[in-house]
Design an enzyme around this catalytic site. Structure first.
Site, PDB file in Angstrom:
ATOM      1  NE  ARG A  77      -3.519   2.552   2.458  1.00 27.74           N
ATOM      2  CZ  ARG A  77      -4.111   3.119   3.501  1.00 27.74           C
ATOM      3  NH1 ARG A  77      -3.905   2.662   4.715  1.00 27.74           N
ATOM      4  NH2 ARG A  77      -4.911   4.161   3.331  1.00 27.74           N
ATOM      5  CG  HIS A  78      -0.983   4.907  -0.836  1.00 24.99           C
ATOM      6  ND1 HIS A  78      -1.237   5.664   0.278  1.00 24.99           N
ATOM      7  CD2 HIS A  78      -2.191   4.479  -1.282  1.00 24.99           C
ATOM      8  CE1 HIS A  78      -2.539   5.720   0.507  1.00 24.99           C
ATOM      9  NE2 HIS A  78      -3.150   4.999  -0.424  1.00 24.99           N
ATOM     10  CG  HIS A  98      -5.021   2.359  -4.224  1.00 28.48           C
ATOM     11  ND1 HIS A  98      -4.912   3.712  -4.015  1.00 28.48           N
ATOM     12  CD2 HIS A  98      -4.819   2.176  -5.562  1.00 28.48           C
ATOM     13  CE1 HIS A  98      -4.673   4.328  -5.161  1.00 28.48           C
ATOM     14  NE2 HIS A  98      -4.608   3.414  -6.115  1.00 28.48           N
TER      15      HIS A  98
END
Length: 610
Positions: free
Chosen positions: A365-366, A542
């Site tokens: 995930r970012h 995401h």
């Protein structure tokens, strides 16, 4: 050892920001409680970002402060081959002329429309999840075709109708415990194909129904929808062309928006202009009718919950799944020798298992994003002349040059987010992780995260920007963000592969999709990424991507929409998941380095010490 004396004034318990509910976060952002509750209900409780976007777009909605309850309905909807055939049927029948069935998606009504306050939205969805027992799932739902001069449909066979009715009754009883009155639809359960059509359309519609048939393979799922009470008895039109108001009473039109029009308004118009209400903003005004096209009323509904209720699995004739490989015999094994009995009574020498290169996929995930950390940051950080001002050390020192408003739905990382990504890259390097190809979602925060991971890893692999990695599109009700192009990213200093041809182009992304469709999109994408590459793969996308890209790849079922939302809430920034390829297919493993955890740090105001 001396004992500690009791404290008279213990520090008050502080709720970690990580554990705040979406409503609590919206209240901290300054939204009034009744508006925040309305926004969460209107967006299906799918997160703070979606609810805050809804509030910002509905700021001029005259009903924003009203307490008018939403209207809910429970459907059973087909998926798979039957759903695809019905979609084709819908499109072809629409070409013949409008009929009543086209007002909705293909469905079987289980509980008719009922009204409930916004405060109960989450409980209504949870109640549905609690009444379905997976042990009851039938393989399929039997249907029978029925045709008359004014109605065509597929009726549920008695055995399965009784089972669906029992689900509806259990749900109605659960709602009664919440002091909500609802009525189960128990008579002649059916899926309408066409009704309210002129006599001239009977023959072509009948031919289409005969070609459709009723014994088409399908899975079925429960779907709980809600709608704005203003949508009752209204026709819904989809905006096809933009319109900028020229008079004060005109409505701005944006492609992809939906417009509520009073029944009969189109026929009554004498100049091609009608008065309608925007689904996107809730405001009303006059609009040119030829800038819109009629569509299903259900297109403008909110999906709250999806639960699969059948377990149809098509026969594949013993075919080996694509994610698995046939077993490999070692040199001393024989297909003719019984297990455990050496040939000719000779001892078998120990041998090493065959060496097969094992590929790995790392999905992250970012990092921490600026809008979730600081809330409405754009007016705070940009001067009237467009100059960016760093107002906090956790705000980025610099941001890429672009249209300022494009940051609204495409947030950059905070300084801490960049540090998180660099730490993960360094951990990969210390664990001797080798990356051969790297993909990123087009979201700026993902591009920045991947860039920092590769920097910490000491890798010069160029980044491939893949639009298909964008998260569930249900979280973008106002349409896709405006992303920076690969050329713009290169100009901003990112090592992007400008020759990469995306597997899913931006224009190919659907405007709307449910949770199952999002998982299918992600599964098809990851399979093509695997097929088109060699070596280890790094993907930055995401929170929902970790499960969406691996669930079916590792042989598991698509979760219901409510579980998708719960999974997302449990995936922190820079969470990383590893999938290993082996003889038994792809399997999930923990990454070869520890996770990153940090505490919440509130903003310091030096004036408290003056």
């Amino acid at each position: 050892m001396a004992t500690l004396p009791p404290r008279k004034n213990p520090t008050p318990t502080k709720i970690s920001k990580e554990h705040l509910t979406p409503l609590q976060i919206l209240l901290q952002l300054g939204f009034p409680e009744h508006r925040a509750v309305k926004a969460l209900a209107a967006t299906g409780h799918r997160g703070v970002q979606l609810a805050s976007d809804w509030l910002l777009t509905h700021v001029r909605d005259p009903t924003l402060n009203s307490h008018e309850p939403r209207e809910y309905v429970l459907y059973a909807c087909p998926t798979g081959v039957l759903a695809e055939k019905l979609l084709t049927f819908w499109n072809e029948s629409r070409e013949l002329g409008w009929n009543g069935a086209l007002n909705f998606m293909p469905h079987i009504t289980l509980v008719s429309f009922f009204r409930a306050p916004d405060e109960s939205a989450e409980q209504i969805a949870s109640a549905l999840e609690s009444i379905v027992d997976c042990n009851e799932y039938p393989d399929s739902i039997g249907l029978e075709t029925y045709v008359s001069q004014n109605f065509m449909g597929l009726f549920v066979k008695d055995k399965h109708a009784e089972w669906l009715t029992s689900i509806a009754m259990r749900y109605v009883n659960k709602l009664a415990n919440l002091m909500i009155t609802a009525e189960a639809h128990t008579n002649s359960l059916h899926l309408s194909l066409a009704y309210q059509f002129p006599n001239s359309l009977f023959v072509p519609l009948n031919n289409m129904v005969e070609q459709l048939g009723s014994n088409v393979p399908a899975n079925w799922e429960l779907r709980l929808y809600s709608r704005d009470s203003r949508l009752r008895n209204a026709h819904v039109h989809k905006v096809t062309h933009a319109h900028v108001p020229r008079e004060h009473d005109e409505l701005e039109l944006r492609p992809g928006d939906y417009i509520y029009l009073p029944e009969g308004a189109c026929d009554a118009s004498i100049d091609g202009w009608v008065e309608g209400i925007s689904w996107l903003t809730g405001t009303s005004g006059y609009l040119p009718l030829n800038h819109t096209k009629r569509t299903a009323e259900s297109d403008a509904w909110t999906l709250h919950c999806t639960i699969q209720i059948t377990d149809h699995r098509p026969q594949v004739g013993g075919e080996v799944p694509r994610s698995r490989k046939p077993p490999v015999l070692s040199s001393n094994e024989s297909l003719d020798t019984p297990d455990g009995v050496p040939a000719d009574n000779e001892p078998i020498e120990a041998t090493q298992p065959p060496t097969i290169p094992s590929r790995q996929i790392f999905i992250c995930r970012h990092g921490e994003r600026i809008d979730f950390t600081f809330g409405t940051w754009i007016p705070y950080c940009f001067e009237p002349n467009g100059c960016y001002i760093r107002r906090d050390l956790n705000m980025p020192k610099e941001i890429p040059p672009r249209n300022i408003q494009d940051f609204q739905n495409d947030s950059p990382l905070t300084t801490l987010g960049e540090m998180q990504a660099t730490l993960v890259g360094g951990a990969m390097r210390s664990s001797n992780v080798k990356i051969d190809v790297a993909f990123t979602s087009p979201s700026l925060r993902c591009v920045q995260t991947l860039s920092q991971i590769l920097k910490g890893l000491g890798s010069d692999v160029s980044m491939k920007v893949e639009p298909g990695l964008i998260e569930w599109l249900a979280w973008y009700p106002n349409g896709l963000p405006t992303w920076m192009s690969p050329d713009e990213l290169v100009k901003a200093g990112f090592n992007v592969d400008t020759n990469y041809e995306p597997i899913v182009k931006t224009k190919e992304l659907p405007q709307r999709e449910n949770a199952a469709q999002y998982y299918e999109r992600s599964f098809e994408l990851i399979k093509k990424i695997i097929e088109n590459t060699v070596g280890n793969i790094l993907i930055v996308a995401h929170a929902a991507s970790l499960a969406a890209c691996t669930r079916q790849l590792t042989g598991r079922r698509i979760p219901p929409a409510a579980e998708v939302t719960r999974l997302v809430q449990r995936v922190p920034y820079l969470a990383c998941l590893t999938a290993h390829e082996s003889l038994d297919g792809w399997q999930l493993h923990p990454p070869p380095f520890p996770p990153i955890t940090h505490t919440s740090n509130s903003r310091f105001d030096w004036k408290i010490l003056t």
